[in-house]
Every structure is written in structure tokens, then in C-alpha cells.
Design an enzyme around this catalytic site. Sequence first.
Site, mmCIF file in Angstrom:
data_model
loop_
_atom_site.group_PDB
_atom_site.id
_atom_site.type_symbol
_atom_site.label_atom_id
_atom_site.label_comp_id
_atom_site.label_asym_id
_atom_site.label_seq_id
_atom_site.Cartn_x
_atom_site.Cartn_y
_atom_site.Cartn_z
ATOM 1 N N THR A 44 11.840 -2.614 -84.823
ATOM 2 C CA THR A 44 12.464 -3.443 -83.784
ATOM 3 C C THR A 44 12.896 -4.788 -84.348
ATOM 4 O O THR A 44 14.021 -5.246 -84.109
ATOM 5 C CB THR A 44 11.473 -3.667 -82.630
ATOM 6 O OG1 THR A 44 11.027 -2.411 -82.147
ATOM 7 C CG2 THR A 44 12.118 -4.448 -81.506
ATOM 8 N N TYR A 107 12.779 3.662 -72.500
ATOM 9 C CA TYR A 107 13.704 3.832 -71.384
ATOM 10 C C TYR A 107 13.478 5.134 -70.616
ATOM 11 O O TYR A 107 13.475 5.146 -69.394
ATOM 12 C CB TYR A 107 15.176 3.749 -71.847
ATOM 13 C CG TYR A 107 16.150 3.699 -70.691
ATOM 14 C CD1 TYR A 107 16.306 2.531 -69.953
ATOM 15 C CD2 TYR A 107 16.888 4.815 -70.328
ATOM 16 C CE1 TYR A 107 17.184 2.483 -68.876
ATOM 17 C CE2 TYR A 107 17.764 4.768 -69.250
ATOM 18 C CZ TYR A 107 17.910 3.606 -68.530
ATOM 19 O OH TYR A 107 18.763 3.563 -67.462
ATOM 20 N N TYR A 133 3.351 3.855 -82.673
ATOM 21 C CA TYR A 133 3.626 2.459 -82.329
ATOM 22 C C TYR A 133 3.700 2.335 -80.816
ATOM 23 O O TYR A 133 4.599 2.887 -80.183
ATOM 24 C CB TYR A 133 4.931 2.016 -82.992
ATOM 25 C CG TYR A 133 5.374 0.605 -82.696
ATOM 26 C CD1 TYR A 133 4.503 -0.359 -82.200
ATOM 27 C CD2 TYR A 133 6.687 0.219 -82.949
ATOM 28 C CE1 TYR A 133 4.922 -1.652 -81.944
ATOM 29 C CE2 TYR A 133 7.117 -1.071 -82.696
ATOM 30 C CZ TYR A 133 6.236 -2.003 -82.190
ATOM 31 O OH TYR A 133 6.656 -3.275 -81.925
ATOM 32 N N ARG A 138 8.111 -3.620 -74.504
ATOM 33 C CA ARG A 138 9.510 -3.387 -74.881
ATOM 34 C C ARG A 138 9.982 -1.990 -74.498
ATOM 35 O O ARG A 138 11.182 -1.792 -74.316
ATOM 36 C CB ARG A 138 9.695 -3.587 -76.393
ATOM 37 C CG ARG A 138 9.570 -5.039 -76.815
ATOM 38 C CD ARG A 138 10.138 -5.309 -78.202
ATOM 39 N NE ARG A 138 11.576 -5.469 -78.184
ATOM 40 C CZ ARG A 138 12.242 -6.466 -78.773
ATOM 41 N NH1 ARG A 138 11.573 -7.406 -79.413
ATOM 42 N NH2 ARG A 138 13.538 -6.521 -78.727
ATOM 43 N N LYS A 161 -0.082 1.386 -84.513
ATOM 44 C CA LYS A 161 0.201 -0.034 -84.328
ATOM 45 C C LYS A 161 0.086 -0.291 -82.833
ATOM 46 O O LYS A 161 0.907 0.178 -82.039
ATOM 47 C CB LYS A 161 1.606 -0.385 -84.830
ATOM 48 C CG LYS A 161 1.995 -1.842 -84.567
ATOM 49 C CD LYS A 161 3.446 -2.120 -84.960
ATOM 50 C CE LYS A 161 3.832 -3.555 -84.613
ATOM 51 N NZ LYS A 161 5.263 -3.830 -84.917
ATOM 52 N N ILE A 203 0.623 -5.462 -88.402
ATOM 53 C CA ILE A 203 2.062 -5.379 -88.617
ATOM 54 C C ILE A 203 2.658 -6.529 -87.835
ATOM 55 O O ILE A 203 2.620 -6.547 -86.609
ATOM 56 C CB ILE A 203 2.630 -4.023 -88.176
ATOM 57 C CG1 ILE A 203 2.065 -2.909 -89.067
ATOM 58 C CG2 ILE A 203 4.159 -4.034 -88.248
ATOM 59 C CD1 ILE A 203 2.507 -1.501 -88.674
#
Length: 291
Positions: A44, A107, A133, A138, A161, A203
Site C-alpha cells: 500500500t 471493497y 496482511y 483500509r 502483519k 512492517i
Amino acid sequence: MFSGSHVALITPMFEDGQVDYPSLKRLLDYQLNNGTDGLIIMGTTGEAATIDFAEQLTVLQFVIDHVAGNCQIIAGNGSNSTAEAVEKTKALDKMAIDGFLTVTPYYNKPTQKGMLAHFSAVAAATDKPVLLYNVPGRTGVDLLPATVAELAKISNITGVKEATGSLTRLRDIQALVGSDFALLSGDDASACDFLLQGGHGVISVTTNVAPKAMSAMIRAARVGDSATAKSVDSTLQPLHRDLFIESNPIPAKWALLRLGLISSDFARLPLTQLEPIHQSVIEQALQAAQL
């Protein structure tokens, strides 16, 4: 196991939007010379959403060639289409990388069952390690601990993550997975406590700007030196906070421009450049971190 200090690397660009490879070389050297253990390329923070896949492969090959085995390289391979994520994984698998970082499908808002099937399909497309992740802020979907534990049974899904910033979430996952499953913080503000409570690494966005201090904090925390870890982290807290004053990686790019490491803080639309009203805030955070 992936552990230690990993940077979610930005992708530097010229004002015309093309990738700035001389600046990328400087960023890589800055990380290699300041204790960073691994590079996340085309996540990202790297603006993968607005960089086409052919271009991503070119950037990744440049990184591989420059790093020359001196640092771990983890490639972002995520998509909200399982078929696309699988095809990306197959293409990236041919490259000299150490593993993948696969974000939850964004989404679409899949169920836990859908995410289980998604990550299983991605892992089946490679023999290399895959890191899950989870970043609900987000993506709009939360990968729950029970699903992480189920995915951890797949031999090449080797860690997660976890970017919720919740230490309760860390403890919930710890209770369900083995000690060889990598637990990596994706939330800089809580990363120090995450490590002190048994996490294996970070990270980080902040590491773009302050790799030496982040590396020192992480190493101290991993050996249980709470006093040193918290002391270093206290100088970084303004960066942890203010590098998100606008959407990541907008503030990080401005900070790197201010430090003379990149030639422009351009980001591809729909991202824009840092608003002037926020520049003094980032400046103060850099000063607090003695940068």
C-alpha cells in the site's frame, strides 16, 4: 521466520509520475546502511494501487538487483480478485524474492470463509512464504484470529502483519498459533508494546524516514530491554502519529523530500502532495526524532 525491522517502502516518483530510480537507489542504501532487515515492495505504501503490474515488476527487479541478497525482499501480491492475486503470485514467484505480503481483499467485504478460500488459493500458487496482511481501516474487512489460525495450518503461510493496533488481538492470535508463526506489527504507534508482548517484528511506515532508530527500538524490544525500547520509541511517537496526518504515503514522501533522499514528493492521483498547513507538523516530528 520473518522478524525484525521491515520497511513498507515508498515508490519515489518524478513530477511527471514516472518512477525515480536514482532516488529509489538512495532509499535502498539508506535502509541497508541503517539496520533494516527487510523491504516490502509494492505494498500500500508503495502505491501499488496506481502502478500497473508490468511497472511493478520493473521496480521489483531493480530492487532485487541493487540489494543483491543483502536484505530480505517481500513483494506485495494482493488484489480484491482472487484470480488476479493468484496470477500475480505466479508471475512474482519466478523472481528472486523471499516471500509475499497478501492483503485481505478490499471493497468486496468477503466473509471469513471467503478470506480463507482466497488466501488458500494464493498460497497454493507458490512454494514461497506468504504473510497475511490485516488492515481493516483500509480494506473494510477484518481477518479474525480464528481464521488466521486456520490459515496457519497451510505450510507456506508463515505469519501475519496485524495492523489493527490492538494488543488484545495480538494475544488472541498468540493463543491460537505456534511459536514459529511470525507475528508482525503493522501499526507503528503500538509496535513497541507489540514487540515487548511477544511480537517478532514490524512492517513499518516510520522506517522509511527513521530506519536507524526503528531498528534500535525493535532490537531492544526483542531482547526484553523495555527501558531502551521505550526511550527510543518516545522520540518516534510524533512520526508514528504525524506520518498519517494525511493518507499514507503522502506525509512520508514529504518527509523524505525534506531529508533530501528523494527528488519530489509526487504521488499518483487520486493521492496528492502534502498540504502546506501540515508541513510544519512533519518538520517538528522530524526534529523530535533528531532527523
